[in-house]
Design a protein around this motif. Structure first.
Motif: not given
Length: 423
Positions: A42-62
């Motif tokens: 469950c953790f790795y499923r949420h990480q791949a679909k939701l968490l990593i895209p969130t980090v990538n997008w926030q770093w893009k803004l930064e």
């Protein structure tokens, strides 16, 4: 429930990644309290679909904000260095960090896998080229770059980017000289040379910071070969004599005698043609010590003893960069009465000696609040945009060969072949 996902599960998964923690450690922690947690799948499923895209997008803004600031400043001085994900010469990942030394902020991170370039030795040049190319394509005017003395980076800048001034970091050069002097100090015939280690490293820094040109820095550096023999006049018009006063009593040194093994071998190290040539390009103002501090910070988010996937590693590097940029320019800590605070530390490289370090205010973590808000307000509600952005990151082929399982028909055919051969 958040879009048919238990909110507690998603919050726990986000807290693990956004703080640089490990799922297994958190699972052990919950197990010690006998608290029901979520599964590893469950953790790795949420990480791949939701968490990593969130980090990538926030770093893009930064990163967009940092590049906008660089464009407004006109020209920037960058510092670059690579960090391997494991000790030794068999690293799988090499993360190259490019920092804007003017404002002390990480402006770009490139992650390179060793099989992309043939071996781990070539990862540093590849990461440097990718980062510099990306910044130039975004319109950043790079005036100067400070790196270590990596030969691949030197050749690339010398042949492909002649308009960029390339400087060498004095910390790396001083570290190399210090190691060689330490080796001389361990031998009986040259042990007197080891007492000059600290003075030589300090002299290298002084030569770089007080010189107006590379030739003057070389003149000051080569003068130390005479100075350690108690000779303080030199045959160089740029630096004809030492600037200190008479060294007597407590100011005297353990002078090296001419033609002794300690003097001759130490002189060969200090006046090596390649090193003297590099002293001419030593950085007079900017150092990459802040890059080394960032690399130390990365260990908190991606320890070298733990293996991560390519996207997982990249996301943790981005979280580390968000943490560093938020706390890069913290103010000097003070007491209740307003007195500046300092601490005495004993770094490993000092070999038992101490140094006085200014204490900073406590670090903050407001970037976690931004990541949480982005995750629950936008990514969970409409993840397609963020997933598409995350998929743009090219993922290299696996480093090791994978076993390809034959399909069912091939397995049946092989079974029939073996059966008929036996009969």
């Amino acid at each position: 429930m958040v879009n048919n996902i238990p909110a507690g599960n998603l919050q726990l998964c986000a807290a693990v990644l956004f703080t640089g923690s490990s799922f297994r450690q958190i699972s052990k922690f919950l197990g010690a309290f006998n608290i029901q947690g979520l599964s590893e799948q469950c953790f790795y499923r949420h990480q791949a679909k939701l968490l990593i895209p969130t980090v990538n997008w926030q770093w893009k803004l930064e990163q967009d904000d940092l590049i906008r600031e660089a464009l407004e400043s006109g020209s920037v001085t960058l510092g670059g260095d690579m960090r391997a994900d494991s000790p030794g010469h068999s690293a799988k990942y090499g993360s190259y960090t490019m920092m804007n030394l003017t404002c002390n902020k990480v402006i770009d991170i490139q992650l390179v896998q060793s099989n992309e370039v043939g071996n781990s030795v070539r990862m540093e040049k590849e990461g440097f080229v990718r980062s510099l190319t990306m910044l130039e394509e975004r319109g950043v005017n790079v005036e100067a770059i400070v790196t270590d003395r990596h030969t691949g980076v030197q050749k690339f800048l010398r042949e492909e980017r002649k308009e960029i001034s390339h400087y060498f970091d004095p910390w790396h050069m001083g570290k190399g000289i210090g190691k060689k002097v330490d080796e001389l100090g361990k031998r009986k015939s040259t042990q007197d040379a080891g007492q000059w280690r600290k003075s030589l490293v300090n002299h290298l820094y002084w030569s770089a910071s007080t010189s107006s040109s590379g030739q003057e820095a070389v003149a000051k550096w080569t003068s130390v070969a005479n100075h350690m023999q108690n000779v303080h006049t030199h045959d160089n018009v740029l630096f004809p004599q030492c600037l200190h006063g008479p060294l007597v009593g407590e100011g005297s040194r353990v002078w090296l005698k001419l033609s002794t093994a300690a003097c001759e071998r130490l002189t060969d190290i200090l006046l090596a043609p390649r090193f003297v040539k590099d002293v001419e390009k030593i950085s007079p103002v900017y150092h990459t010590s802040t890059l080394e501090a960032f690399h130390s910070l990365i260990i908190r988010f991606s320890p070298k003893s733990v293996g991560f996937s390519f996207k997982g590693m990249f996301a943790r590097l981005q979280v580390a960069a968000l943490h560093y940029n938020e706390n890069a320019n913290r103010s000097h800590a003070t007491t209740v009465e307003g007195v500046l605070r300092y601490a005495i530390v004993y770094p490993k490289y000092k070999h038992g000696d101490y140094t006085v370090r200014a204490l900073k205010t406590k670090p903050t973590s407001f970037y976690i609040d931004k990541l949480m808000a982005l995750l629950f307000d936008s990514v969970v509600e409409d993840p397609l945009l963020y997933q598409e952005h995350s998929e743009k990151v090219p993922v290299p082929e696996p480093l090791c060969a994978q076993y390809e399982r034959p399909d069912k028909q091939d397995a049946v055919s092989r079974h029939r072949t073996r059966f008929f051969k036996k009969t």
